[in-house]
Design a protein around this motif. Sequence first.
Motif, PDB file in Angstrom:
ATOM      1  N   LEU A 519       0.912  -1.180   0.040  1.00  0.00           N
ATOM      2  CA  LEU A 519       0.027  -0.063   0.071  1.00  0.00           C
ATOM      3  C   LEU A 519       0.797   1.346  -0.030  1.00  0.00           C
ATOM      4  CD1 LEU A 519      -2.817  -0.911   2.579  1.00  0.00           C
ATOM      5  CD2 LEU A 519      -3.006  -1.194   0.315  1.00  0.00           C
ATOM      6  N   GLY A 520       0.493   2.410  -0.355  1.00  0.00           N
ATOM      7  CA  GLY A 520       1.275   3.719  -0.491  1.00  0.00           C
ATOM      8  C   GLY A 520       0.734   4.639  -1.474  1.00  0.00           C
ATOM      9  N   VAL A 521       1.295   5.788  -1.385  1.00  0.00           N
ATOM     10  CA  VAL A 521       0.745   7.044  -2.036  1.00  0.00           C
ATOM     11  C   VAL A 521       2.080   7.906  -2.476  1.00  0.00           C
ATOM     12  CG1 VAL A 521      -0.650   9.002  -2.345  1.00  0.00           C
ATOM     13  CG2 VAL A 521      -1.799   6.936  -1.342  1.00  0.00           C
ATOM     14  N   LEU A 522       1.997   8.263  -3.760  1.00  0.00           N
ATOM     15  CA  LEU A 522       2.988   9.361  -4.061  1.00  0.00           C
ATOM     16  C   LEU A 522       2.371  10.782  -3.768  1.00  0.00           C
ATOM     17  CD1 LEU A 522       5.461  10.567  -5.426  1.00  0.00           C
ATOM     18  CD2 LEU A 522       4.390  10.281  -7.692  1.00  0.00           C
ATOM     19  N   ASP A 523       2.632  11.162  -2.563  1.00  0.00           N
ATOM     20  CA  ASP A 523       1.795  12.367  -2.180  1.00  0.00           C
ATOM     21  C   ASP A 523       2.097  13.537  -3.051  1.00  0.00           C
ATOM     22  OD1 ASP A 523       0.896  11.113   0.001  1.00  0.00           O
ATOM     23  OD2 ASP A 523       2.685  11.453   1.344  1.00  0.00           O
ATOM     24  N   SER A 524       3.432  13.878  -3.395  1.00  0.00           N
ATOM     25  CA  SER A 524       3.788  15.344  -3.919  1.00  0.00           C
ATOM     26  C   SER A 524       4.871  15.045  -4.791  1.00  0.00           C
ATOM     27  CB  SER A 524       3.906  16.232  -2.787  1.00  0.00           C
ATOM     28  OG  SER A 524       5.151  16.146  -2.162  1.00  0.00           O
ATOM     29  N   PHE A 525       4.819  16.136  -6.065  1.00  0.00           N
ATOM     30  CA  PHE A 525       5.958  16.178  -6.739  1.00  0.00           C
ATOM     31  C   PHE A 525       5.934  17.631  -7.186  1.00  0.00           C
ATOM     32  CE2 PHE A 525       7.496  15.601 -11.394  1.00  0.00           C
ATOM     33  CZ  PHE A 525       8.834  15.498 -11.145  1.00  0.00           C
ATOM     34  N   SER A 526       7.274  18.131  -6.786  1.00  0.00           N
ATOM     35  CA  SER A 526       7.503  19.764  -6.638  1.00  0.00           C
ATOM     36  C   SER A 526       8.853  20.110  -7.297  1.00  0.00           C
ATOM     37  CB  SER A 526       7.094  20.209  -5.325  1.00  0.00           C
ATOM     38  OG  SER A 526       8.174  19.673  -4.486  1.00  0.00           O
ATOM     39  N   ALA A 528      12.012  22.737  -6.517  1.00  0.00           N
ATOM     40  CA  ALA A 528      12.596  23.919  -5.460  1.00  0.00           C
ATOM     41  C   ALA A 528      14.044  24.368  -5.944  1.00  0.00           C
ATOM     42  CB  ALA A 528      12.560  23.125  -4.057  1.00  0.00           C
ATOM     43  N   VAL A 529      14.690  25.392  -5.090  1.00  0.00           N
ATOM     44  CA  VAL A 529      15.906  25.494  -5.453  1.00  0.00           C
ATOM     45  C   VAL A 529      16.890  25.600  -4.203  1.00  0.00           C
ATOM     46  CG1 VAL A 529      17.615  27.577  -5.970  1.00  0.00           C
ATOM     47  CG2 VAL A 529      15.403  27.271  -7.415  1.00  0.00           C
ATOM     48  N   GLU A 530      17.447  24.465  -4.096  1.00  0.00           N
ATOM     49  CA  GLU A 530      18.579  24.246  -2.796  1.00  0.00           C
ATOM     50  C   GLU A 530      20.180  24.683  -3.395  1.00  0.00           C
ATOM     51  OE1 GLU A 530      17.417  20.328  -2.077  1.00  0.00           O
ATOM     52  OE2 GLU A 530      15.557  20.864  -1.132  1.00  0.00           O
ATOM     53  N   SER A 531      20.583  25.382  -2.375  1.00  0.00           N
ATOM     54  CA  SER A 531      21.901  25.814  -2.509  1.00  0.00           C
ATOM     55  C   SER A 531      22.391  26.292  -3.928  1.00  0.00           C
ATOM     56  CB  SER A 531      23.060  24.579  -2.093  1.00  0.00           C
ATOM     57  OG  SER A 531      22.702  24.003  -0.749  1.00  0.00           O
ATOM     58  N   GLY A 532      21.379  27.077  -4.540  1.00  0.00           N
ATOM     59  CA  GLY A 532      21.485  27.932  -6.010  1.00  0.00           C
ATOM     60  C   GLY A 532      21.331  26.774  -6.979  1.00  0.00           C
ATOM     61  N   LYS A 533      20.961  25.585  -6.639  1.00  0.00           N
ATOM     62  CA  LYS A 533      20.568  24.853  -7.867  1.00  0.00           C
ATOM     63  C   LYS A 533      19.195  24.197  -7.691  1.00  0.00           C
ATOM     64  CE  LYS A 533      25.077  23.048  -7.990  1.00  0.00           C
ATOM     65  NZ  LYS A 533      25.588  23.304  -9.299  1.00  0.00           N
ATOM     66  N   GLY A 534      18.530  23.701  -9.030  1.00  0.00           N
ATOM     67  CA  GLY A 534      17.259  23.814  -9.255  1.00  0.00           C
ATOM     68  C   GLY A 534      17.006  22.032  -8.993  1.00  0.00           C
ATOM     69  N   VAL A 535      16.074  21.558  -8.159  1.00  0.00           N
ATOM     70  CA  VAL A 535      15.879  20.162  -7.728  1.00  0.00           C
ATOM     71  C   VAL A 535      14.251  20.027  -7.987  1.00  0.00           C
ATOM     72  CG1 VAL A 535      17.744  19.898  -6.278  1.00  0.00           C
ATOM     73  CG2 VAL A 535      15.565  20.594  -5.221  1.00  0.00           C
ATOM     74  N   LEU A 536      14.296  18.450  -8.508  1.00  0.00           N
ATOM     75  CA  LEU A 536      12.730  18.127  -8.396  1.00  0.00           C
ATOM     76  C   LEU A 536      12.663  17.326  -7.112  1.00  0.00           C
ATOM     77  CD1 LEU A 536      12.495  17.083 -12.001  1.00  0.00           C
ATOM     78  CD2 LEU A 536      11.091  19.053 -11.077  1.00  0.00           C
ATOM     79  N   LYS A 537      11.485  17.302  -6.465  1.00  0.00           N
ATOM     80  CA  LYS A 537      11.344  16.607  -5.137  1.00  0.00           C
ATOM     81  C   LYS A 537      10.017  15.974  -5.039  1.00  0.00           C
ATOM     82  CE  LYS A 537      12.351  18.907  -1.420  1.00  0.00           C
ATOM     83  NZ  LYS A 537      13.821  18.212  -1.156  1.00  0.00           N
ATOM     84  N   ALA A 538      10.279  14.335  -4.784  1.00  0.00           N
ATOM     85  CA  ALA A 538       9.076  13.544  -4.791  1.00  0.00           C
ATOM     86  C   ALA A 538       9.001  13.095  -3.431  1.00  0.00           C
ATOM     87  CB  ALA A 538       9.183  12.453  -5.643  1.00  0.00           C
ATOM     88  N   ARG A 539       7.605  12.780  -2.844  1.00  0.00           N
ATOM     89  CA  ARG A 539       7.362  12.570  -1.589  1.00  0.00           C
ATOM     90  C   ARG A 539       6.258  11.676  -1.373  1.00  0.00           C
ATOM     91  NH1 ARG A 539       4.590  14.381   3.067  1.00  0.00           N
ATOM     92  NH2 ARG A 539       5.594  14.174   4.836  1.00  0.00           N
ATOM     93  N   GLY A 540       6.266  10.673  -0.668  1.00  0.00           N
ATOM     94  CA  GLY A 540       5.335   9.678  -0.276  1.00  0.00           C
ATOM     95  C   GLY A 540       5.546   8.714   0.620  1.00  0.00           C
ATOM     96  N   TRP A 541       4.601   7.623   0.688  1.00  0.00           N
ATOM     97  CA  TRP A 541       4.876   6.513   1.748  1.00  0.00           C
ATOM     98  C   TRP A 541       4.416   5.208   1.138  1.00  0.00           C
ATOM     99  CZ3 TRP A 541       0.259   3.828   2.839  1.00  0.00           C
ATOM    100  CH2 TRP A 541      -0.733   4.453   2.617  1.00  0.00           C
ATOM    101  N   ALA A 542       4.878   4.177   1.615  1.00  0.00           N
ATOM    102  CA  ALA A 542       4.500   2.630   1.213  1.00  0.00           C
ATOM    103  C   ALA A 542       4.893   1.755   2.074  1.00  0.00           C
ATOM    104  CB  ALA A 542       5.369   2.631  -0.065  1.00  0.00           C
TER     105      ALA A 542
END
Length: 862
Positions: A519-526, A528-542
Motif C-alpha cells: 500500500l502507498g501513495v505518491l503524495d507530492s511532486f514539486s 525547489a531551489v536548494e544551494s543555488g541549484k534547481g531540484v525536483l522533489k518527490a514525496r510519499g509513503w509505502a
Amino acid sequence: MNILRRTALAVSVIVLSSALPQFAFAAPADLSVPAGVSAVADPGPVPVDDFVRPDVPPRHIESEYTYVDQPLAGTIKTTLVTVKLADKTVEETNAAVPMAAAQASLSAASAYWSTQTVGRVNMSLIKAETARPSAARSTQSPNEIVDIVSRELGWTQTSYTALVMYIPGAYLTNGAAGMAFSNGSVGGRIIMPQNGRLSTPVLTHEFGHALGLDHANSLQCGSGISDVAPGPYGGFADSSCSIKTYGDNLDVMGISHYDFMPAIGAPFWEMGRFGNGNEIADAGTVTATKSLTLKPWAGTGAARAAKFTDPKSGEVYYLELRAPVGYDVGKAIGGNRGVKISQQGSGNSSILLPPSTFPISGNYSSTQAWQAGTTFKTHAGTKVTIDSVSDTSATVTLRPPGAPGIGAIDAVELQRDSSAVKLVVRGWAYDGAKPAESSDVHVYLKTPDGVERSYAVPANQPRPDVNSVMQVTGQHGYSKTFDVTAAGPYRVCVYAMGSVENTYLGCRTVTAEASPPPLGVLDSFSYAVESGKGVLKARGWAFDAGASSASIPVHIYLSGPSGQSAHALTANGSRPDVNSVFSISGAHGFSLSTPVTQGGRYTACAYGLFVAPLSQGNSFLGCKEILLPATPAPAGFVDSVSLRKVDTKAYLSVSGWTADLGSPLASIPVHVYVTSPDGSVKGQAFTADRPRADVNSALGITGNHGFEPSVEIQGAGTYRVCAYGIPVSLLAEGNSLLGCRSINVPATPAPVGSFDSLVVESGAAGSVLVSKGWAYDPAFTSASIPVHAYLTAPDGAVSAVAFTADVPRPDVNKVMGIPGNHGYTVSVPLAQRGKYTLCTWGLAVSSLSAGVTQLGCRAINY
C-alpha cells in the motif's frame, strides 16, 4: 492359487465371438486357404467342450500336473480323411473339405509342434482318403460321427497315432470348430468341420490335446484382483472369482484366432516337457529381492522365461515376455505385448493371471500382459514389478512378502513470517520387518505449477510416544521443510519404505495464500531551489502489509524533456501519520531530490516493491506531473576575430558579447573553440565580464557582458573560431552559439643566414673542427636564434650540436640593417681520421615562421 489346480474345468470354447472383427492379417503360407474356399462366418458365442478325454489308465504314473512321464518324442502317424456323410454328395464334400487344404493345415500344425518341442514331435501323413463314404449323417453329434467313422475305417488309437476327419458344415453340430478324443496316450481322434481361416489354428489346438494338454484358461473376478487364495469347499477366498475357460488368448490352447497360432505357454511347456528343459529359469523360492531378465518367449534360447515359488503359499508362477516374435507376431501387440503371468491348473490346464480379472464380454482380451511400471502381487504377498519391456527383453524384480512399512503423517502445515513461508511435513515411520532400525519415507511434493518432485527423508528423529504406543525401539520420527515460493495448492503424499513392502501413508493438500501487494501513495511532486541549484522533489509513503514493520524498496521513474531516469530508494523515513492510520510500526516514508537544469514537462511515477513472501506483486503508488517554464538560451554575438602578435608568440583575439536574460546582471561563461589548420580543435573557457555599454543600452540591462579573450596559436594557415554563451539561469533552454569566424594567418619568412667557414684546429688537447657563420629570424631581427649543426663522421655516425647564434657580427648587422647579435662559432672534437661533413640549420623564433633554413654544408678531411 492351488485351488485352481483342483477345480479348473477341462473345457473351453474354440469359437469366435460374433462381435469380433476379422483381422486383416495376411495368412502365412502354411495357413493359406485354397482358392474357392470361403472363410467361415463368425459363430455365435456358445461355450462347448472341444476335448473329450477318458480317465487316465489305472497303471499310469500319477502326477499333479500331467500324465506325460517322459519328454515327448516321436512322430504322430496321422490318417487324414474327408468324410462323405450319408446326407451329403461327393461334390458337396469335396467343395467343403478339399483334401489339399486339409493337408496344408496338417503340415502347418506339424511345423508348429515341431518348433515347440525343438524337433522332437511332429505329425506325418501316412494315409489320406478323399470323400470316404460313411453311414454317419450331418445331424448326428460329433461323438457319434467319430465313433461311426472309426468303426468303418477299423481305426483304433495306439501311442503316437491320430485320425483326423473333416466333414462338411461351417461348425460341428455342437457349435465347436473342432474336437479331439483321446484314450490317454499320445494321439487320438480329431474331427474338424469344413476348411476355413480357423482350420489350421484349431487343428493345431486339437493336436495339443492329443499331446495331453488341456485348455489355457484365465482367472476372472468381480473384484478385479489378479490373484486369489483358495476358499472353503474347493472355492475361492473371493467368492466373485471363477475360471474363464479358453480365457488365455495368448496361448494356442486358449481361444483360437483367425490365421494365428500363439506360442504355447510356459506352464504347458513344463507339463509336456517340451524343449530342451532349460528354457524356463527357476528363480526358486522368493526370500529376498532379486532381478530377472526375460527374452521373448516365442523366440529361442535358454532361460528366456522364468518361474518362482511363493514362500508362503508354495505356489509356482510363470513369467513370459510376450513380444511380436516368431509365432507371437500379430497377437503379442498392444496390451498383449508385455510380461504374461500364469500358473498350472488342474487337469493339465493353465491359468492366466492378467492385470485385471474383471469379466469381459466376448472371448478375447487385448490387455492380458503386464506393462512396464506395474506390479503383480500374489495373494500371499510376493510382488513382481515389471521394470521395463521392449521387443527384445524385459526386466522384472521379485520381492518376498513380509511386514510392510508402518507410519503416519502427523502434520502438513505452512509456517509464515515476514521474510519466508515454509511447508513443514512431520510424522513417523519404520520398517515393519526391521522395527528397531531407522528407515526412510518418500515424500512426493506437487507444487502449484503442477510439477511433482520426490524426496527421500530419513525417519531418524526421536519419537518416544511412537515407541511407547507401537512397542518398538529406535528413532522413527521424520520432518522435512520446503521453501514455499509461490501461492497456491501444495499436495504432499508420503510412503513408508519397507525392506519388503512400502506403505502409502496418505496425501494432504494445503494452500498457501498470497499476501496483498504493498500500500502507498505518491503524495507530492514539486520543484525547489536548494544551494543555488534547481531540484525536483518527490514525496510519499509505502509499506507491505505482509511485512508491515519493514521499510520496503520504492522505485520512482522520472520522465522529462531529455528522457527517462529510474531512481531506487527505500521508504524508511518517519511517517507517524501512516503508522497511526494503519496501526503499524516502522518507518515508511520516502522522498527523492534530484537535480534539474532544463525546463519542460516532468512526470514522476512511483512503485512500491513487496518484501513479504508470496506477495501478489508490486504496487503502483501513483503518478504526478509538473511543468517548469524554461528561460531562453543566452543572447550574444562574435564581433570580430583578429591576429595579435606579442614578442615571438601569436594570438587570435576574439571580441564579442553575451548575456543570460534569465539572470541579466550575471557575467556568464563563454566557451571558445579554435579549429587549427591541421583540423585539431582546442577549447578554452572565459567570462563575458567586460563593460559593453552599447549592449546594456540596446537590451535594457546592466552589468558587464563583453568578452575579448586571446587564444595562442602555432603556425600559419586558416583558423576557425566559434564562441558559445553558457547560461547561468537554472532552467535555461541551453547554450547559445554566438557565432563563428574564420581568419587566415600569414606565415613569417624563414630564418636567413650563412655557413662561413669550416677548419681543423689542432692543439695540445687534440684536434677540433671549427665552424663559423651567422643567422637571424626576419620576423624578430633583434633576437639571437637557435642553430643546429649535424656532423657526419668518417664511419658514418651522425652527431648533433645545438647552440645559439649570439656572437656579435657587426658586419652582418651593417649589411642587413638589423640590430642584435647573430654570429656563431662552434667547435666539435675530432676522434678519428677521415672525411667529415657538417651541415647547419637556422631555427626561427617566430611562432608563425614558414620553417627552418639550411645555412649550408661543408666537407673536410682530417
